[in-house]
Design a protein around this motif. Structure first.
Motif, PDB file in Angstrom:
ATOM      1  N   TYR A 119     -15.943  66.750 -21.001  1.00 27.27           N
ATOM      2  CA  TYR A 119     -17.256  66.815 -20.368  1.00 27.27           C
ATOM      3  C   TYR A 119     -17.361  67.831 -19.228  1.00 27.27           C
ATOM      4  CZ  TYR A 119     -17.581  62.471 -22.967  1.00 27.27           C
ATOM      5  OH  TYR A 119     -17.558  61.535 -23.952  1.00 27.27           O
ATOM      6  N   GLY A 120     -16.256  68.304 -18.679  1.00 27.41           N
ATOM      7  CA  GLY A 120     -16.288  69.303 -17.614  1.00 27.41           C
ATOM      8  C   GLY A 120     -16.312  68.689 -16.229  1.00 27.41           C
ATOM      9  N   LEU A 121     -17.009  69.363 -15.295  1.00 29.76           N
ATOM     10  CA  LEU A 121     -17.057  68.935 -13.898  1.00 29.76           C
ATOM     11  C   LEU A 121     -18.020  67.778 -13.713  1.00 29.76           C
ATOM     12  CD1 LEU A 121     -17.189  72.395 -12.128  1.00 29.76           C
ATOM     13  CD2 LEU A 121     -15.246  70.853 -12.273  1.00 29.76           C
ATOM     14  N   GLY A 122     -17.646  66.864 -12.807  1.00 29.63           N
ATOM     15  CA  GLY A 122     -18.503  65.723 -12.535  1.00 29.63           C
ATOM     16  C   GLY A 122     -18.163  65.078 -11.211  1.00 29.63           C
ATOM     17  N   ARG A 123     -18.952  64.038 -10.872  1.00 26.83           N
ATOM     18  CA  ARG A 123     -18.739  63.302  -9.630  1.00 26.83           C
ATOM     19  C   ARG A 123     -18.759  61.811  -9.953  1.00 26.83           C
ATOM     20  NH1 ARG A 123     -18.776  64.873  -4.511  1.00 26.83           N
ATOM     21  NH2 ARG A 123     -19.649  66.881  -5.077  1.00 26.83           N
ATOM     22  N   VAL A 124     -17.787  61.079  -9.375  1.00 26.26           N
ATOM     23  CA  VAL A 124     -17.683  59.635  -9.603  1.00 26.26           C
ATOM     24  C   VAL A 124     -18.831  58.942  -8.867  1.00 26.26           C
ATOM     25  CG1 VAL A 124     -16.247  57.592  -9.272  1.00 26.26           C
ATOM     26  CG2 VAL A 124     -15.183  59.767  -9.850  1.00 26.26           C
ATOM     27  N   ILE A 125     -19.624  58.150  -9.626  1.00 29.02           N
ATOM     28  CA  ILE A 125     -20.756  57.442  -9.030  1.00 29.02           C
ATOM     29  C   ILE A 125     -20.602  55.926  -9.126  1.00 29.02           C
ATOM     30  CG2 ILE A 125     -22.386  59.325  -9.338  1.00 29.02           C
ATOM     31  CD1 ILE A 125     -23.441  57.867 -11.827  1.00 29.02           C
ATOM     32  N   GLY A 126     -19.551  55.470  -9.788  1.00 23.17           N
ATOM     33  CA  GLY A 126     -19.308  54.032  -9.896  1.00 23.17           C
ATOM     34  C   GLY A 126     -17.869  53.761 -10.286  1.00 23.17           C
ATOM     35  N   ILE A 127     -17.350  52.626  -9.823  1.00 19.25           N
ATOM     36  CA  ILE A 127     -15.959  52.248 -10.107  1.00 19.25           C
ATOM     37  C   ILE A 127     -15.923  50.795 -10.571  1.00 19.25           C
ATOM     38  CG2 ILE A 127     -13.691  51.804  -9.061  1.00 19.25           C
ATOM     39  CD1 ILE A 127     -14.175  54.705  -9.298  1.00 19.25           C
ATOM     40  N   GLU A 128     -15.187  50.547 -11.650  1.00 21.45           N
ATOM     41  CA  GLU A 128     -14.837  49.191 -12.067  1.00 21.45           C
ATOM     42  C   GLU A 128     -13.326  49.110 -11.865  1.00 21.45           C
ATOM     43  OE1 GLU A 128     -16.175  48.296 -16.041  1.00 21.45           O
ATOM     44  OE2 GLU A 128     -17.943  49.552 -15.744  1.00 21.45           O
ATOM     45  N   ASP A 129     -12.875  48.376 -10.869  1.00 18.65           N
ATOM     46  CA  ASP A 129     -11.468  48.361 -10.444  1.00 18.65           C
ATOM     47  C   ASP A 129     -10.484  48.269 -11.604  1.00 18.65           C
ATOM     48  OD1 ASP A 129     -12.067  48.621  -7.770  1.00 18.65           O
ATOM     49  OD2 ASP A 129     -12.169  46.459  -7.444  1.00 18.65           O
ATOM     50  N   GLY A 130      -9.729  49.354 -11.804  1.00 16.49           N
ATOM     51  CA  GLY A 130      -8.676  49.397 -12.799  1.00 16.49           C
ATOM     52  C   GLY A 130      -9.144  49.406 -14.242  1.00 16.49           C
ATOM     53  N   VAL A 131     -10.467  49.426 -14.467  1.00 22.23           N
ATOM     54  CA  VAL A 131     -10.979  49.355 -15.832  1.00 22.23           C
ATOM     55  C   VAL A 131     -11.635  50.661 -16.259  1.00 22.23           C
ATOM     56  CG1 VAL A 131     -12.578  48.144 -17.365  1.00 22.23           C
ATOM     57  CG2 VAL A 131     -11.356  46.873 -15.600  1.00 22.23           C
ATOM     58  N   ALA A 132     -12.557  51.162 -15.446  1.00 21.35           N
ATOM     59  CA  ALA A 132     -13.301  52.364 -15.822  1.00 21.35           C
ATOM     60  C   ALA A 132     -13.953  52.994 -14.598  1.00 21.35           C
ATOM     61  CB  ALA A 132     -14.368  52.025 -16.856  1.00 21.35           C
TER      62      ALA A 132
END
Length: 73
Positions: A38-51
């Motif tokens: 997918y290229g460059l991106g920014r993390v907008i959400g975290i599911e601890d240790g899952v996704a």
């Protein structure tokens, strides 16, 4: 004949070095990342240790752990 999914066990008497297990990757909100597909991106959400939910500009994708194709910039 098929291979087992279980990792091979290292014997203490083996003359070979034990395989190095890479540390799991951890991402935080706002981290800039790059993905092989997918290229460059920014993390907008975290599911601890899952996704991690990542905004790649044109699309938002949920990337599952162990994040083999994603690296932090």
């Amino acid at each position: 004949m098929t291979k087992s999914a279980a990792p091979k066990r290292h014997l203490p008497t083996s003359p070979f070095k034990a395989p190095v297990v890479p540390a799991p990757k951890h991402f935080a909100l706002g981290d800039q990342v790059t993905h092989d597909v997918y290229g460059l991106g920014r993390v907008i959400g975290i599911e601890d240790g899952v996704a991690a939910l990542v905004d790649f500009g044109s699309a938002q994708k949920r990337i599952s752990s162990p994040y083999t194709k994603m690296t932090k910039l």
